[in-house]
Design a protein around this motif. Structure first.
Motif, PDB file in Angstrom:
ATOM      1  N   ARG A   1      23.393  41.691   5.854  1.00 14.10           N
ATOM      2  CA  ARG A   1      23.036  42.943   5.179  1.00 14.10           C
ATOM      3  C   ARG A   1      24.260  43.842   5.014  1.00 14.10           C
ATOM      4  O   ARG A   1      24.415  44.514   3.998  1.00 14.10           O
ATOM      5  CB  ARG A   1      21.947  43.669   5.955  1.00 14.10           C
ATOM      6  N   GLU A   2      25.134  43.882   6.012  1.00 12.28           N
ATOM      7  CA  GLU A   2      26.360  44.672   5.908  1.00 12.28           C
ATOM      8  C   GLU A   2      27.234  44.160   4.768  1.00 12.28           C
ATOM      9  O   GLU A   2      27.760  44.940   3.965  1.00 12.28           O
ATOM     10  CB  GLU A   2      27.151  44.613   7.214  1.00 12.28           C
TER      11      GLU A   2
ATOM     12  N   ARG B   1      21.322  38.213  10.491  1.00  7.39           N
ATOM     13  CA  ARG B   1      20.685  38.991   9.434  1.00  7.39           C
ATOM     14  C   ARG B   1      21.390  40.335   9.218  1.00  7.39           C
ATOM     15  O   ARG B   1      21.637  40.731   8.080  1.00  7.39           O
ATOM     16  CB  ARG B   1      19.220  39.202   9.785  1.00  7.39           C
ATOM     17  N   GLU B   2      21.715  41.036  10.283  1.00  6.93           N
ATOM     18  CA  GLU B   2      22.371  42.348  10.158  1.00  6.93           C
ATOM     19  C   GLU B   2      23.758  42.221   9.528  1.00  6.93           C
ATOM     20  O   GLU B   2      24.151  43.029   8.697  1.00  6.93           O
ATOM     21  CB  GLU B   2      22.463  43.033  11.526  1.00  6.93           C
ATOM     22  N   ARG B   3      24.516  41.208   9.924  1.00  5.47           N
ATOM     23  CA  ARG B   3      25.860  40.989   9.358  1.00  5.47           C
ATOM     24  C   ARG B   3      25.755  40.689   7.862  1.00  5.47           C
ATOM     25  O   ARG B   3      26.544  41.197   7.067  1.00  5.47           O
ATOM     26  CB  ARG B   3      26.556  39.845  10.101  1.00  5.47           C
TER      27      ARG B   3
END
Length: 121
Positions: free
Chosen positions: A83-84, A79-81
């Motif tokens: 979003r980046e 999820r974080e990747r």
């Protein structure tokens, strides 16, 4: 003379009955069967006058999100990747939009129907 009277009466009845018959036909309600089902391939709700070959699938209630169909072989990111990556793409698009607005503001000769001049700042 009675046959003439019968003939005239018959013609009069036919001429009077024809408009009444047309009014009765036009006033009768039209009816058609409408079948509603969810297309399994696209997940879209389909309305048709032809009955589906498979039993109908109930549509999801309003406000309830449908599950996305499973895609095989598609990479899944954390999820974080994701979003980046989305933030980077958004920055690129916003930069392109800003450049287009600057370019259009410098083009005084640009006619209003052109797309570059109709964008609002």
């Amino acid at each position: 003379m009675s046959t003439e009277l019968n003939t005239e009466l018959s013609i009069a009845l036919r001429t009077a009955a024809l408009p009444v018959l047309w009014l009765a036909l036009l006033a009768s309600p039209a009816r058609a069967d409408v079948h509603r089902h969810v297309d399994p391939a696209s997940g879209m709700e389909v309305l048709s006058n032809v009955a589906p070959q498979t039993p109908p699938v109930a549509a999801a209630p309003a406000g309830v999100a449908r599950a996305a169909p499973a895609v095989t072989g598609f990479p899944v990111l954390a999820r974080e990747r994701q979003r980046e990556l989305d933030a980077g793409r958004r920055a690129i698009l916003e930069d392109e939009l800003l450049n287009e607005k600057r370019r259009c503001s410098k083009r005084a000769h640009c006619a209003p129907p052109l797309r570059c001049c109709t964008a609002t700042a």
